[in-house]
Design an enzyme around this catalytic site. Structure first.
Site, short mmCIF file in Angstrom:
data_model
loop_
_atom_site.label_atom_id
_atom_site.label_comp_id
_atom_site.label_asym_id
_atom_site.label_seq_id
_atom_site.Cartn_x
_atom_site.Cartn_y
_atom_site.Cartn_z
N LYS A 1 0.84 -1.21 0.00
CA LYS A 1 0.00 0.00 0.00
C LYS A 1 0.87 1.25 0.00
O LYS A 1 0.62 2.20 -0.72
CB LYS A 1 -0.94 -0.01 1.21
CG LYS A 1 -2.06 -1.03 1.06
CD LYS A 1 -2.83 -1.26 2.36
CE LYS A 1 -3.77 -2.46 2.18
NZ LYS A 1 -4.44 -2.87 3.40
N GLN B 1 -5.21 -2.11 9.54
CA GLN B 1 -4.90 -3.39 8.90
C GLN B 1 -5.46 -4.54 9.74
O GLN B 1 -5.18 -4.63 10.93
CB GLN B 1 -3.38 -3.52 8.73
CG GLN B 1 -2.94 -4.72 7.93
CD GLN B 1 -3.38 -4.66 6.46
OE1 GLN B 1 -3.35 -3.62 5.82
NE2 GLN B 1 -3.79 -5.80 5.93
N ASP C 1 -11.32 2.20 3.48
CA ASP C 1 -11.58 0.76 3.28
C ASP C 1 -13.08 0.51 3.07
O ASP C 1 -13.47 -0.59 2.67
CB ASP C 1 -11.11 -0.04 4.50
CG ASP C 1 -9.80 -0.78 4.24
OD1 ASP C 1 -9.47 -0.97 3.06
OD2 ASP C 1 -9.14 -1.17 5.22
#
Ligand code: NAD
Length: 278
Positions: A49, A93, A116
């Site tokens: 990322k 995460q 997200d």
């Protein structure tokens, strides 16, 4: 001839568009990834990322915490990021250590920074067909189909898997795009009877090469979300190569959905940046 849905090429095109759009801006989008503990797979995902952010000229930071951090402390850290005007996108995460409730943490991210698309407000907006952040893998799949001009209107899409990060949101996204959608899952009876009806088959079951030629009709478009590592270190998906031969188009593993997920995350981060302060 079978078309290969090359996610590397499609993601590169998105990155070029983003670089172009960024050249018109005075500030840079800033993505912060929160990493708790030292899960090796998570560390690889986080590095990817960061790499993608740097490629297009975004700022990225990783905020690391020891696996012993309490849920309350993590809430406080998220509060700081939520209120930091120089932070536009926040990702926590997953997976988190067992003593932390992942849903409670996701609920704590400011919805306008939730790139997200996991916050209930963004999930709700998706199901209402309203603007918001759509989770990266489903958004990446839609962009991959668009890149290859594969229309979804009135198509019968069969989704294998109903997870919150892939199966459910891709079904909602395609329903909004006027496809007819069937969702199947581990308790579906006679899976094959459903998958054989698919004009577009999206497979996110997490079972190595489970979809063989028998599961699909001639001319199907296959999108394979699964990722598995073979003993020799190579990667494969949830779809067996025998099914490719009957398809009109398929996304390979690797270089299919994977790069599109990252590209979609960049798109969401840019959206969060553009809508900052709104
Ligand atoms: P998950 O384990 O959360 O969900 C799997 C789903 O498959 C469940 O809803 C389950 O009901 C369904 N399922 C299991 N067995 C089935 C069967 N026999 N028949 C029909 N349905 C069945 O997994 P996930 O997070 O959705 O991920 C799925 C796969 O996609 C994994 O291999 C994962 O690594 C991969 N993945 C890839 C990306 C990417 O960027 N390429 C992103 C997310 C997930």
């Amino acid at each position: 001839m079978t078309l290969i849905l090359n996610g590397t090429a499609a993601s590169q095109a998105i990155k070029e568009q983003l670089k172009q759009a960024l050249s018109q801006e005075r500030e840079k989008p800033h993505l912060v990834v929160v990493l708790v503990g030292s899960d090796p797979a998570s560390e690889v995902y986080v590095r990817n990322k960061e790499k993608a952010c740097h490629e297009v000229g975004f700022m990225s930071s990783v905020v690391k915490f020891d696996s012993t951090i309490t849920q309350k402390q993590l809430f406080k850290e998220l509060d700081k990021l939520n209120h930091d005007q120089d932070v536009h996108g926040i990702i926590v995460q997953l997976p988190l250590p067992k003593h932390i409730d992942s849903n409670a943490i996701i609920d704590h991210i400011a919805p306008h920074k939730d790139v997200d698309g996991f916050h209930p407000l963004n999930v709700g907006n998706l199901h209402r067909g309203q603007n918001g952040f759509v989770s990266a893998t489903p958004l990446g799949i839609l962009r991959l189909l668009e890149f290859y001009s594969i229309g979804v209107v009135s198509k019968h899409v069969v989704v294998v898997g109903r997870s919150n990060i892939v199966g459910k949101p891709i079904a909602a996204l395609l329903l909004n795009a006027n496809a007819t959608v069937t969702i199947t899952h581990s308790k579906t009876k006679d899976l094959m009877q459903h998958t054989q009806q698919a004009d577009i088959l999206i497979v996110a079951a997490g079972i190595k090469q489970m979809i063989t030629a028998d599961y699909v009709k001639e001319g199907v478009v296959i999108v394979d979300v699964g990722i598995h590592r073979n003993d020799d270190g190579t990667l494969c998906g949830d779809v067996h190569p025998s099914a490719y031969e009957k398809s009109s188009a398929y996304s390979p593993v690797p270089k299919g959905v994977g790069p599109m997920t990252i590209a979609a995350l960049l798109l969401n981060t840019f959206q969060a940046f553009k809508e900052r302060g709104v």
